[in-house]
Design a protein around this motif. Structure first.
Motif, PDB file in Angstrom:
ATOM      1  N   GLN A  17     106.593  48.720  25.093  1.00 51.46           N
ATOM      2  CA  GLN A  17     105.195  49.136  25.110  1.00 51.46           C
ATOM      3  C   GLN A  17     104.467  48.453  23.966  1.00 51.46           C
ATOM      4  OE1 GLN A  17     105.827  53.385  24.479  1.00 51.46           O
ATOM      5  NE2 GLN A  17     105.227  53.207  22.323  1.00 51.46           N
ATOM      6  N   GLU A  18     103.134  48.399  24.060  1.00 57.09           N
ATOM      7  CA  GLU A  18     102.345  47.771  23.006  1.00 57.09           C
ATOM      8  C   GLU A  18     102.119  48.691  21.819  1.00 57.09           C
ATOM      9  OE1 GLU A  18      98.774  46.018  24.513  1.00 57.09           O
ATOM     10  OE2 GLU A  18      99.850  44.769  25.953  1.00 57.09           O
ATOM     11  N   SER A  19     102.135  49.984  22.037  1.00 57.59           N
ATOM     12  CA  SER A  19     101.916  50.938  20.950  1.00 57.59           C
ATOM     13  C   SER A  19     103.140  51.004  20.045  1.00 57.59           C
ATOM     14  CB  SER A  19     101.618  52.331  21.511  1.00 57.59           C
ATOM     15  OG  SER A  19     101.539  53.269  20.454  1.00 57.59           O
ATOM     16  N   ASN A  20     102.881  51.083  18.745  1.00 57.63           N
ATOM     17  CA  ASN A  20     103.957  51.187  17.767  1.00 57.63           C
ATOM     18  C   ASN A  20     104.296  52.642  17.429  1.00 57.63           C
ATOM     19  OD1 ASN A  20     101.534  51.660  16.392  1.00 57.63           O
ATOM     20  ND2 ASN A  20     102.384  50.931  14.467  1.00 57.63           N
ATOM     21  N   ILE A  21     103.721  53.582  18.190  1.00 57.23           N
ATOM     22  CA  ILE A  21     103.928  55.008  17.944  1.00 57.23           C
ATOM     23  C   ILE A  21     104.661  55.638  19.121  1.00 57.23           C
ATOM     24  CG2 ILE A  21     102.787  57.230  17.552  1.00 57.23           C
ATOM     25  CD1 ILE A  21     100.490  55.674  16.236  1.00 57.23           C
ATOM     26  N   PHE A  22     105.688  56.397  18.798  1.00 54.57           N
ATOM     27  CA  PHE A  22     106.451  57.144  19.803  1.00 54.57           C
ATOM     28  C   PHE A  22     106.327  58.627  19.472  1.00 54.57           C
ATOM     29  CE2 PHE A  22     108.328  52.969  19.513  1.00 54.57           C
ATOM     30  CZ  PHE A  22     108.472  52.602  20.842  1.00 54.57           C
ATOM     31  N   ASP A  23     105.708  59.373  20.375  1.00 59.80           N
ATOM     32  CA  ASP A  23     105.524  60.813  20.206  1.00 59.80           C
ATOM     33  C   ASP A  23     106.594  61.570  20.990  1.00 59.80           C
ATOM     34  OD1 ASP A  23     103.154  60.806  18.598  1.00 59.80           O
ATOM     35  OD2 ASP A  23     102.001  60.274  20.396  1.00 59.80           O
ATOM     36  N   ASN A  24     106.734  62.837  20.674  1.00 65.12           N
ATOM     37  CA  ASN A  24     107.637  63.741  21.401  1.00 65.12           C
ATOM     38  C   ASN A  24     109.076  63.227  21.433  1.00 65.12           C
ATOM     39  OD1 ASN A  24     105.472  65.491  22.002  1.00 65.12           O
ATOM     40  ND2 ASN A  24     104.892  64.153  23.703  1.00 65.12           N
ATOM     41  N   VAL A  25     109.552  62.796  20.280  1.00 58.72           N
ATOM     42  CA  VAL A  25     110.908  62.260  20.150  1.00 58.72           C
ATOM     43  C   VAL A  25     111.836  63.381  19.689  1.00 58.72           C
ATOM     44  CG1 VAL A  25     112.334  60.495  19.053  1.00 58.72           C
ATOM     45  CG2 VAL A  25     109.932  60.020  19.566  1.00 58.72           C
ATOM     46  N   THR A  26     112.969  63.499  20.343  1.00 57.72           N
ATOM     47  CA  THR A  26     113.924  64.545  20.003  1.00 57.72           C
ATOM     48  C   THR A  26     114.591  64.261  18.661  1.00 57.72           C
ATOM     49  OG1 THR A  26     115.668  63.418  21.219  1.00 57.72           O
ATOM     50  CG2 THR A  26     114.395  65.096  22.414  1.00 57.72           C
ATOM     51  N   GLU A  27     115.217  65.293  18.117  1.00 59.92           N
ATOM     52  CA  GLU A  27     115.931  65.162  16.851  1.00 59.92           C
ATOM     53  C   GLU A  27     117.116  64.220  17.011  1.00 59.92           C
ATOM     54  OE1 GLU A  27     116.826  68.984  17.605  1.00 59.92           O
ATOM     55  OE2 GLU A  27     115.170  69.900  16.532  1.00 59.92           O
ATOM     56  N   GLY A  28     117.476  63.560  15.922  1.00 59.36           N
ATOM     57  CA  GLY A  28     118.649  62.696  15.938  1.00 59.36           C
ATOM     58  C   GLY A  28     118.334  61.280  15.515  1.00 59.36           C
ATOM     59  N   ILE A  29     119.318  60.415  15.671  1.00 57.88           N
ATOM     60  CA  ILE A  29     119.190  59.004  15.297  1.00 57.88           C
ATOM     61  C   ILE A  29     118.661  58.229  16.495  1.00 57.88           C
ATOM     62  CG2 ILE A  29     120.413  56.932  14.567  1.00 57.88           C
ATOM     63  CD1 ILE A  29     122.440  58.791  13.184  1.00 57.88           C
ATOM     64  N   HIS A  30     117.654  57.405  16.263  1.00 62.72           N
ATOM     65  CA  HIS A  30     117.046  56.584  17.312  1.00 62.72           C
ATOM     66  C   HIS A  30     116.930  55.142  16.826  1.00 62.72           C
ATOM     67  CE1 HIS A  30     115.897  60.033  19.781  1.00 62.72           C
ATOM     68  NE2 HIS A  30     115.648  60.646  18.638  1.00 62.72           N
ATOM     69  N   THR A  31     116.900  54.229  17.777  1.00 61.07           N
ATOM     70  CA  THR A  31     116.683  52.817  17.458  1.00 61.07           C
ATOM     71  C   THR A  31     115.398  52.359  18.121  1.00 61.07           C
ATOM     72  OG1 THR A  31     119.071  52.436  17.392  1.00 61.07           O
ATOM     73  CG2 THR A  31     117.659  50.495  17.556  1.00 61.07           C
ATOM     74  N   VAL A  63     115.390  48.746  14.537  1.00 57.69           N
ATOM     75  CA  VAL A  63     115.128  49.584  13.373  1.00 57.69           C
ATOM     76  C   VAL A  63     115.701  50.970  13.679  1.00 57.69           C
ATOM     77  CG1 VAL A  63     113.362  50.602  11.896  1.00 57.69           C
ATOM     78  CG2 VAL A  63     112.990  48.335  12.894  1.00 57.69           C
ATOM     79  N   GLU A  64     116.657  51.397  12.878  1.00 57.81           N
ATOM     80  CA  GLU A  64     117.254  52.709  13.093  1.00 57.81           C
ATOM     81  C   GLU A  64     116.503  53.750  12.274  1.00 57.81           C
ATOM     82  OE1 GLU A  64     121.497  54.164  11.975  1.00 57.81           O
ATOM     83  OE2 GLU A  64     121.635  53.146  13.921  1.00 57.81           O
ATOM     84  N   VAL A  65     116.118  54.832  12.936  1.00 61.26           N
ATOM     85  CA  VAL A  65     115.386  55.904  12.265  1.00 61.26           C
ATOM     86  C   VAL A  65     116.016  57.252  12.621  1.00 61.26           C
ATOM     87  CG1 VAL A  65     113.193  54.672  12.130  1.00 61.26           C
ATOM     88  CG2 VAL A  65     113.704  56.047  14.133  1.00 61.26           C
ATOM     89  N   MET A  66     115.792  58.223  11.761  1.00 56.28           N
ATOM     90  CA  MET A  66     116.354  59.557  11.956  1.00 56.28           C
ATOM     91  C   MET A  66     115.236  60.586  11.970  1.00 56.28           C
ATOM     92  SD  MET A  66     119.080  61.455  12.115  1.00 56.28           S
ATOM     93  CE  MET A  66     119.677  63.085  11.784  1.00 56.28           C
ATOM     94  N   ILE A  67     115.218  61.397  13.019  1.00 61.99           N
ATOM     95  CA  ILE A  67     114.326  62.550  13.043  1.00 61.99           C
ATOM     96  C   ILE A  67     115.207  63.749  12.727  1.00 61.99           C
ATOM     97  CG2 ILE A  67     112.896  64.053  14.482  1.00 61.99           C
ATOM     98  CD1 ILE A  67     111.771  61.630  15.782  1.00 61.99           C
ATOM     99  N   ASP A  68     114.940  64.349  11.578  1.00 63.49           N
ATOM    100  CA  ASP A  68     115.780  65.437  11.097  1.00 63.49           C
ATOM    101  C   ASP A  68     115.580  66.719  11.886  1.00 63.49           C
ATOM    102  OD1 ASP A  68     117.081  64.032   9.054  1.00 63.49           O
ATOM    103  OD2 ASP A  68     115.400  64.348   7.686  1.00 63.49           O
ATOM    104  N   ILE A  69     116.642  67.482  11.973  1.00 61.18           N
ATOM    105  CA  ILE A  69     116.585  68.824  12.528  1.00 61.18           C
ATOM    106  C   ILE A  69     115.929  69.694  11.463  1.00 61.18           C
ATOM    107  CG2 ILE A  69     117.958  70.801  13.275  1.00 61.18           C
ATOM    108  CD1 ILE A  69     120.121  68.777  14.122  1.00 61.18           C
ATOM    109  N   PRO A  70     114.937  70.469  11.835  1.00 62.00           N
ATOM    110  CA  PRO A  70     114.274  71.280  10.814  1.00 62.00           C
ATOM    111  C   PRO A  70     115.156  72.421  10.336  1.00 62.00           C
ATOM    112  CG  PRO A  70     113.455  71.845  12.984  1.00 62.00           C
ATOM    113  CD  PRO A  70     114.378  70.665  13.162  1.00 62.00           C
ATOM    114  N   ASP A  71     114.899  72.870   9.137  1.00 64.78           N
ATOM    115  CA  ASP A  71     115.560  74.041   8.586  1.00 64.78           C
ATOM    116  C   ASP A  71     114.569  75.190   8.738  1.00 64.78           C
ATOM    117  OD1 ASP A  71     117.224  75.758   7.285  1.00 64.78           O
ATOM    118  OD2 ASP A  71     117.103  74.783   5.341  1.00 64.78           O
TER     119      ASP A  71
END
Length: 174
Positions: A40-54, A67-75
């Motif tokens: 996609q042309e947009s550099n933003i990804f919304d509604n991504v689940t928790e965990g490691i993503h590339t 680019v590997e990124v991590m969306i943390d599980i909230p406390d």
């Protein structure tokens, strides 16, 4: 790729956002999340689940950078009542129940209730915060416990692997 900005998931929605900043790529830049063939042309990804993503970043020159990124599980917070009534109809089935958001599962590793003299009067372990069958119902040896103040010690395991111990007092009324 210059950077990735991550907005972690929150307790209510459990979805986060990833924004990738890529200023050094050549020409048109396209982005893909966890896939090498849907861009996609947009550099933003919304509604991504928790965990490691590339996130894959492609430019017109044929460069593909992962680019590997991590969306943390909230406390998420845990709520502790300070009073309960085993004989009252208040929606908790007359039990000393702690709570959190419906989407957040916490493992109760240890759940202990003590009387005012320090005697252990109720113990159970290893159950979900959403399991209504394991909470103290205000009895001791199958007899209604006296009205008064009791002490709890509760060890929990959050979804993100963090352990915490909580202690305090609970007033039993009849």
């Amino acid at each position: 790729v210059d950077d990735a900005i991550v907005t972690d998931a929150d307790c209510a929605v459990r979805l986060g956002t990833i924004e990738v900043l890529a200023s050094q790529a050549m020409g048109n830049i396209t982005y893909s999340l966890d896939s090498t063939n849907v861009f996609q042309e947009s550099n933003i990804f919304d509604n991504v689940t928790e965990g490691i993503h590339t996130v894959y970043v492609n430019d017109d020159e044929g460069c593909r950078v992962p680019v590997e990124v991590m969306i943390d599980i909230p406390d998420c917070p845990i709520f502790f009542p300070n009073i309960f009534c085993p004989t009252c109809s208040n929606g908790d089935d007359g039990k000393f129940i702690i709570g959190s958001t419906d989407l957040y599962d916490i493992c109760i590793l240890r759940y202990e209730i003590y009387d005012r003299w320090g005697n252990l009067i109720y113990y159970t372990d290893k159950f979900s915060i959403h399991d209504n069958g394991s909470w103290w119902d205000g009895t001791f040896d199958n007899v209604p416990a006296e009205q008064g103040v009791y002490v709890y010690l509760i060890e929990v395991l959050h979804e993100n692997g963090e352990k915490q111990i909580y202690s305090g007092d609970i007033t039993l009324v009849r």
